[in-house]
Write a protein that holds these residues in place. Structure first.
Motif, mmCIF file in Angstrom:
data_model
loop_
_atom_site.group_PDB
_atom_site.id
_atom_site.type_symbol
_atom_site.label_atom_id
_atom_site.label_comp_id
_atom_site.label_asym_id
_atom_site.label_seq_id
_atom_site.Cartn_x
_atom_site.Cartn_y
_atom_site.Cartn_z
ATOM 1 N N ILE A 337 0.861 -1.182 0.000
ATOM 2 C CA ILE A 337 0.000 0.000 0.000
ATOM 3 C C ILE A 337 0.896 1.231 0.000
ATOM 4 O O ILE A 337 1.894 1.289 0.725
ATOM 5 N N VAL A 338 0.529 2.210 -0.815
ATOM 6 C CA VAL A 338 1.328 3.431 -0.957
ATOM 7 C C VAL A 338 0.558 4.623 -0.397
ATOM 8 O O VAL A 338 -0.630 4.799 -0.696
ATOM 9 N N VAL A 339 1.253 5.427 0.393
ATOM 10 C CA VAL A 339 0.732 6.701 0.873
ATOM 11 C C VAL A 339 1.560 7.795 0.210
ATOM 12 O O VAL A 339 2.784 7.774 0.293
ATOM 13 N N ALA A 340 0.899 8.736 -0.458
ATOM 14 C CA ALA A 340 1.636 9.746 -1.220
ATOM 15 C C ALA A 340 0.974 11.107 -1.105
ATOM 16 O O ALA A 340 -0.208 11.216 -0.759
ATOM 17 N N GLY A 341 1.759 12.134 -1.432
ATOM 18 C CA GLY A 341 1.199 13.477 -1.468
ATOM 19 C C GLY A 341 0.122 13.578 -2.532
ATOM 20 O O GLY A 341 -0.941 14.154 -2.317
ATOM 21 N N SER A 342 0.394 13.002 -3.685
ATOM 22 C CA SER A 342 -0.594 12.916 -4.766
ATOM 23 C C SER A 342 -0.456 11.573 -5.447
ATOM 24 O O SER A 342 0.631 10.992 -5.487
ATOM 25 N N VAL A 343 -1.550 11.073 -5.977
ATOM 26 C CA VAL A 343 -1.569 9.792 -6.674
ATOM 27 C C VAL A 343 -1.994 10.043 -8.109
ATOM 28 O O VAL A 343 -3.137 10.450 -8.367
ATOM 29 N N ASP A 344 -1.071 9.813 -9.042
ATOM 30 C CA ASP A 344 -1.338 10.089 -10.449
ATOM 31 C C ASP A 344 -1.243 8.820 -11.297
ATOM 32 O O ASP A 344 -0.791 8.852 -12.443
ATOM 33 N N LEU A 345 -1.665 7.696 -10.722
ATOM 34 C CA LEU A 345 -1.764 6.443 -11.446
ATOM 35 C C LEU A 345 -3.217 5.974 -11.424
ATOM 36 O O LEU A 345 -3.908 6.133 -10.405
ATOM 37 N N GLU A 349 -3.400 0.916 -13.623
ATOM 38 C CA GLU A 349 -1.943 0.977 -13.495
ATOM 39 C C GLU A 349 -1.496 0.466 -12.131
ATOM 40 O O GLU A 349 -0.474 -0.226 -12.015
ATOM 41 N N LEU A 350 -2.239 0.796 -11.084
ATOM 42 C CA LEU A 350 -1.913 0.301 -9.747
ATOM 43 C C LEU A 350 -2.008 -1.221 -9.702
ATOM 44 O O LEU A 350 -1.120 -1.901 -9.176
ATOM 45 N N GLU A 351 -3.069 -1.761 -10.272
ATOM 46 C CA GLU A 351 -3.260 -3.208 -10.269
ATOM 47 C C GLU A 351 -2.165 -3.902 -11.074
ATOM 48 O O GLU A 351 -1.608 -4.916 -10.636
ATOM 49 N N ALA A 352 -1.843 -3.350 -12.241
ATOM 50 C CA ALA A 352 -0.817 -3.956 -13.088
ATOM 51 C C ALA A 352 0.547 -3.939 -12.407
ATOM 52 O O ALA A 352 1.354 -4.854 -12.586
ATOM 53 N N ALA A 353 0.811 -2.907 -11.607
ATOM 54 C CA ALA A 353 2.100 -2.789 -10.920
ATOM 55 C C ALA A 353 2.199 -3.706 -9.715
ATOM 56 O O ALA A 353 3.297 -3.990 -9.238
ATOM 57 N N GLY A 354 1.050 -4.169 -9.206
ATOM 58 C CA GLY A 354 1.057 -5.013 -8.014
ATOM 59 C C GLY A 354 0.837 -4.240 -6.730
ATOM 60 O O GLY A 354 1.156 -4.730 -5.641
ATOM 61 N N ILE A 355 0.287 -3.033 -6.847
ATOM 62 C CA ILE A 355 -0.016 -2.209 -5.673
ATOM 63 C C ILE A 355 -1.464 -2.448 -5.272
ATOM 64 O O ILE A 355 -2.381 -2.278 -6.085
#
Length: 392
Positions: A337-345, A349-355
């Motif tokens: 799981i990713v926590v970010a200032g902004s999410v631009d995916l 794309e998240l699923e394909a990356a494995g996130i």
């Protein structure tokens, strides 16, 4: 163990969580982000009466912030030195040192970085890595056995000639005169005199952290890809690329080593080229090198959940950055799981990356300045929400 494989509550063991964030550049150090994530996630787990075992390690991709991540983990303080920036102006820079004083960490951005020269018009043909010389020399004075050189964020395209010149090498034209600093003069290079090169530099172990795979020359090389962001015009890019090619030719004739096609040699304006020609160096993806030093791979592979983060999650995050490293280093059954200032995916794309999921810390419409003003509080709050969602 994934979220779908959780055991019944009566026999659930503690969930193993690895927290391995990058810095939120310009807003918070990786160690601060890791602490905020740990606090928020622990609070969320406690609110659900779920037991968790958390290991928090500040991470980095080998660029800016790597020095801070390493010394924070080592529990040491940065050493400050007076040197010069990419335009030769006085600047105070930092050197990292491990607790056993055997490893030094030098960041290119500390004495040849873009932010240091942002107050004046950029001079891509004159920018030099010579300011890194005093940092490396001081590390050698301290008797270190290993130097980690982090390549990200440089304002230079000089093939590392400035650094090697500061260590005693001379780059000469066909009249035997030393060339001016910067990549713009390399087209006139005729020979290199290394008779006064500091012999100690050959005895240490060099590890070079790199977060790109670009070769030295051509359309995907140092000048073409990174030159424009350093102020280079199309004409400047041509001059710099031709200069780097000339440097590569002279180095190959001098040392017998052909490095121009090696992946990553185009990073930081070819900074590793001279070093790798005269010394034995290990050019390693930055995240991988940091993972080795911090033993982060072992920590992630034993975790059920890996919680990572950075200032902006976008396509570049999946190409050599910390999130990319986490995805490669995690265990087969670990969720990310990713926590970010902004999410631009996109979701796809998240699923394909494995996130598994990505969360922005923004509580609503907000400017970068507003998010930066309370980054750690927002990270903590978001990690709390992640725990409440994931553990329910």
């Amino acid at each position: 163990m994934t979220s779908e494989q959780k055991l019944p509550a009566t026999i659930q063991r503690a969930l193993r969580v690895a927290i391995v964030p990058d810095s939120f550049k310009g807003s918070a150090r990786a160690s601060e982000v890791a602490t905020a994530m740990e606090y928020g996630f622990s609070k969320g787990a406690a609110s659900l009466k779920r037991e968790v075992e958390i290991t928090a390690v500040p991470f980095a991709d080998g660029g800016e912030g790597t020095l801070e991540a390493l010394i924070d983990t080592w529990g040491t303080q940065a050493i400050t030195l007076e040197t010069t920036d990419a335009l030769g102006r006085p600047v105070t820079s930092r050197l990292g040192l491990s607790a056993d004083q055997k490893i030094a960490v030098v960041e290119a951005a500390e004495a040849a970085g873009l932010p240091q020269v942002s107050d004046v018009a950029r001079k891509p043909l004159e920018a030099t890595t010579s300011g890194l010389g005093p940092l490396v020399a001081h590390a050698l004075d301290l008797g270190v056995q290993q130097i980690i050189l982090c390549l990200g964020g440089s304002a230079t395209t000089d093939g590392g000639t400035g650094l090697l010149n500061a260590l005693g090498a001379k780059f000469l034209d066909d009249q035997g005169n030393q060339l001016p600093a910067g990549g713009g003069a390399l087209g006139k290079l005729a020979s290199i005199d290394v008779s006064e090169l500091d012999p100690r530099a050959k005895k240490v172990r060099w590890q070079i952290a790199c977060d790109v795979t670009n070769p030295l020359l051509g359309d995907k090389g140092a000048a073409a890809i990174f030159g424009p962001q350093k102020g280079a015009t199309k004409h400047d890019v041509q001059i710099l690329d031709q200069g780097l090619e000339r440097l590569a030719n002279v180095l190959e004739a001098d040392t017998g080593r052909s490095l121009r096609e090696q992946p990553g040699m185009g990073a930081a304006g070819g900074l590793a080229l001279c070093l790798a020609s005269y010394f034995f160096v290990e050019l390693t993806p930055g995240w991988e090198l940091v993972a080795q030093v911090l033993d982060a791979r072992r920590i992630m592979q034993s975790a059920d959940l890996v919680l990572t983060g950075e200032g902006r999650l976008d396509s570049q995050s999946l190409d050599g950055k910390v999130v990319c490293g986490v995805l490669q280093a995690k265990g087969e059954l670990s969720d990310v799981i990713v926590v970010a200032g902004s999410v631009d995916l996109s979701d796809e794309e998240l699923e394909a990356a494995g996130i598994l999921a990505a969360f922005s810390i923004a509580p609503g419409p907000a400017s970068l300045a507003e998010l930066s003003a309370d980054t750690l509080g927002l990270v903590q709050r978001t990690a709390f929400g992640v725990a409440r969602t994931y553990l329910r």
